[in-house]
Design an enzyme around this catalytic site. Structure first.
Site, PDB file in Angstrom:
ATOM      1  N   SER A 119     -12.987   9.892   1.962  1.00 19.61           N
ATOM      2  CA  SER A 119     -11.863   9.095   1.091  1.00 19.61           C
ATOM      3  C   SER A 119     -10.759   8.908   2.171  1.00 19.61           C
ATOM      4  O   SER A 119     -10.874   8.095   2.901  1.00 19.61           O
ATOM      5  CB  SER A 119     -11.439  10.109   0.038  1.00 19.61           C
ATOM      6  OG  SER A 119     -10.543   9.434  -0.914  1.00 19.61           O
ATOM      7  N   ASP A 138      -7.875   3.168  -0.706  1.00 20.90           N
ATOM      8  CA  ASP A 138      -7.982   4.146   0.348  1.00 20.90           C
ATOM      9  C   ASP A 138      -9.196   3.856   0.982  1.00 20.90           C
ATOM     10  O   ASP A 138     -10.079   2.917   0.745  1.00 20.90           O
ATOM     11  CB  ASP A 138      -7.851   5.616  -0.232  1.00 20.90           C
ATOM     12  CG  ASP A 138      -8.827   5.923  -1.337  1.00 20.90           C
ATOM     13  OD1 ASP A 138      -9.286   4.996  -2.153  1.00 20.90           O
ATOM     14  OD2 ASP A 138      -9.010   7.197  -1.642  1.00 20.90           O
ATOM     15  N   ASP A 158     -12.303   5.018   0.642  1.00 24.79           N
ATOM     16  CA  ASP A 158     -13.608   4.895  -0.224  1.00 24.79           C
ATOM     17  C   ASP A 158     -13.243   3.910  -1.441  1.00 24.79           C
ATOM     18  O   ASP A 158     -14.018   3.733  -2.250  1.00 24.79           O
ATOM     19  CB  ASP A 158     -14.205   6.203  -0.459  1.00 24.79           C
ATOM     20  CG  ASP A 158     -13.422   6.847  -1.598  1.00 24.79           C
ATOM     21  OD1 ASP A 158     -12.301   6.833  -1.581  1.00 24.79           O
ATOM     22  OD2 ASP A 158     -14.077   7.973  -2.130  1.00 24.79           O
ATOM     23  N   ASP A 217     -11.413   4.339  -4.134  1.00 21.01           N
ATOM     24  CA  ASP A 217     -11.399   4.892  -5.720  1.00 21.01           C
ATOM     25  C   ASP A 217     -10.025   4.802  -6.050  1.00 21.01           C
ATOM     26  O   ASP A 217      -9.847   5.431  -7.062  1.00 21.01           O
ATOM     27  CB  ASP A 217     -12.267   6.068  -5.715  1.00 21.01           C
ATOM     28  CG  ASP A 217     -11.665   7.323  -4.909  1.00 21.01           C
ATOM     29  OD1 ASP A 217     -10.844   7.101  -4.075  1.00 21.01           O
ATOM     30  OD2 ASP A 217     -11.977   8.315  -5.253  1.00 21.01           O
TER      31      ASP A 217
END
Length: 452
Positions: free
Chosen positions: A108, A245, A247, A249
């Site tokens: 992440s 960010d 990843d 999400d």
């Protein structure tokens, strides 16, 4: 320490998080998630259980993804290898392909040396604690070791990105024509798919932070470093900036003047719009205890109820599922729109935020005026006995006194860390000075009363 944290397994790649650990974790996941009713039905019809696997672009993702795929295939699971994609894309594809589960290799918003493994169940939903515990226990138990035709196959999921883009575009009911958007993709998983999707939706797109080299993910860019995005929006005279960010999400935004619009403000804008169009289930927004007091007040003025959860998007999602609510999220930019996604989706959130600008023909700064952001001051008090934070009379008295002085113009929140000898003191007030004064005074009491 348990293997699973608040968002999967995470750590330094080739430190605690090795290829051997990834392989063993994948084998254990196959034992627990590859044995359900649907998986058994597949076997009965001569097929194998199926899993979708994706990753973000950090270099360690290459060997960790290979280890995960090997562990699954060696356990008789067919692997659809989707390559570099956002975490919410993986969640969508699990449901779209009717897969038994999926695995995302990503850390992440963490720096490049770290990595992580997130596991999603059938339907693209995050695992409850109990299932994570079963997987962890299965890591030391017997493995599935099929032979011959029962061994899993690893196949490239060639149209994974296209399926996700079509899904995102189908969620919109307005075009983004005429709006100039700067996208900061954090040199992460959204670097290819986010610009493509916004352009297909009609926006004029300028891209920063979209040149991943495996080492630069989240490095001075993305939702945790918004200065570069703000400068780019101002330099290009853009209407809005959207930051993901690593990843993707999460979604945070900046307006045309470079001012940050956080997750609370984004939720307020979306909730009011959905409420007005009859799309906000139960007239309810789900948010965490860290959400700003201004959000609560803005929602109350519009007849929208706010349900609070512990910090963490998994707790928001659990409450949303239990109440069948359609919108929830966190100040950090994890926003869940359950009519379209099973988890936080930064691309989906960004698209719908810009769509609201198009729908109302108003600037983001104007839309963000829906709520007043109250100053928040957070102080981390280290080396204290966190277990006594809620029971100590001295601490309780200090909290009560501060709460009484603030009245309805602020609030106090004490949050013991779940893993460290630390207590977080958060104070919200009408002025920065009041918030800071109360926060530091309470921190001093916590430090004195709970010292180890």
């Amino acid at each position: 320490m348990p293997l699973f944290g608040t968002d999967g397994v995470r750590g330094l790649a080739n430190g605690p998080l090795t290829a051997d650990l990834a392989l063993t974790l994948a084998q254990a996941t196959a034992v627990v998630l590859g044995q359900g009713r649907t998986a058994e039905a597949r076997r009965a019809s001569g097929k194998r259980p199926t899993a979708v696997v994706a990753r973000d672009p950090r270099i360690s993702g290459e060997f960790l993804t290979a280890a995960v795929a090997a562990g699954l295939a060696s356990s008789g699971v067919d692997v659809l290898e989707a390559g570099v994609l956002p975490t919410p894309a993986l969640a969508f594809l699990i449901a779209d392909r009717d897969a038994d589960f999926g695995v995302m290799v990503s850390a992440s918003h963490n720096p490049a040396p770290d990595n992580g493994i997130k596991i999603f169940a059938r339907g693209g939903v995050k695992l409850p604690d109990e299932v994570e515990q079963r997987i962890e226990a299965a890591m030391t138990g017997p493995k599935l070791q099929p032979t011959g035709a029962d061994v899993g196959r690893i196949t490239r999921f060639s149209d994974a990105e296209d399926r996700y883009v079509v899904h995102l575009l189908a969620s919109l009911d307005v075009r983004l024509d005429g709006i100039t958007v700067v996208l900061d993709c954090a040199h992460g998983a959204a670097s290819g798919v986010s610009p493509e999707t916004f352009r297909d939706a009609g926006a004029n797109v300028i891209v920063v932070g979209a040149d991943p080299d495996g080492l630069n993910i989240n490095d001075g860019v993305g939702s945790t470093h918004l200065d570069a995005l703000a400068r780019a929006v101002i330099a290009h005279g853009a209407d809005v900036g959207i930051a993901h960010d690593g990843d993707a999400d999460r979604c945070l935004a900046v307006d045309a003047a470079g001012k940050v619009v956080d997750g609370d403000q984004i939720m307020a804008i979306l909730a009011a719009s959905m409420h007005g169009r009859g799309l906000l289930a139960g007239d309810t927004l789900v948010a965490t205890v860290m959400s700003n007091l201004g959000l609560h007040r803005a929602m109350a003025e519009r007849g929208i109820r706010v349900e609070q959860t512990a910090v963490g998007d998994r707790y928001v999602l659990e409450r949303m599922n239990a109440g069948r609510f359609s919108l929830g999220g966190e100040q950090s930019g994890h926003v869940i729109m359950s009519d379209h996604a099973t988890t936080g989706d930064g691309l989906l959130t960004g698209l719908h935020l810009v769509a609201e600008m198009a729908r109302q023909q108003r600037s983001l700064a104007e839309l963000a005026q829906i709520m007043t952001v109250y100053p928040q001051v957070l102080v981390n008090v280290k080396d204290v006995d966190r277990s006594r934070a809620s029971a100590d009379e001295g601490v309780a008295g200090a909290v009560a006194a501060a709460t009484a002085e603030l009245g309805d113009t602020g609030r106090v929140l004490l949050r013991p860390s779940g893993t460290e000898p630390l207590v977080r003191v958060m104070v919200e007030a009408a002025s920065e000075d009041d918030a800071r004064r109360h926060a530091h005074a309470l921190a001093a009491v916590v430090r004195e009363r709970l010292a180890l």
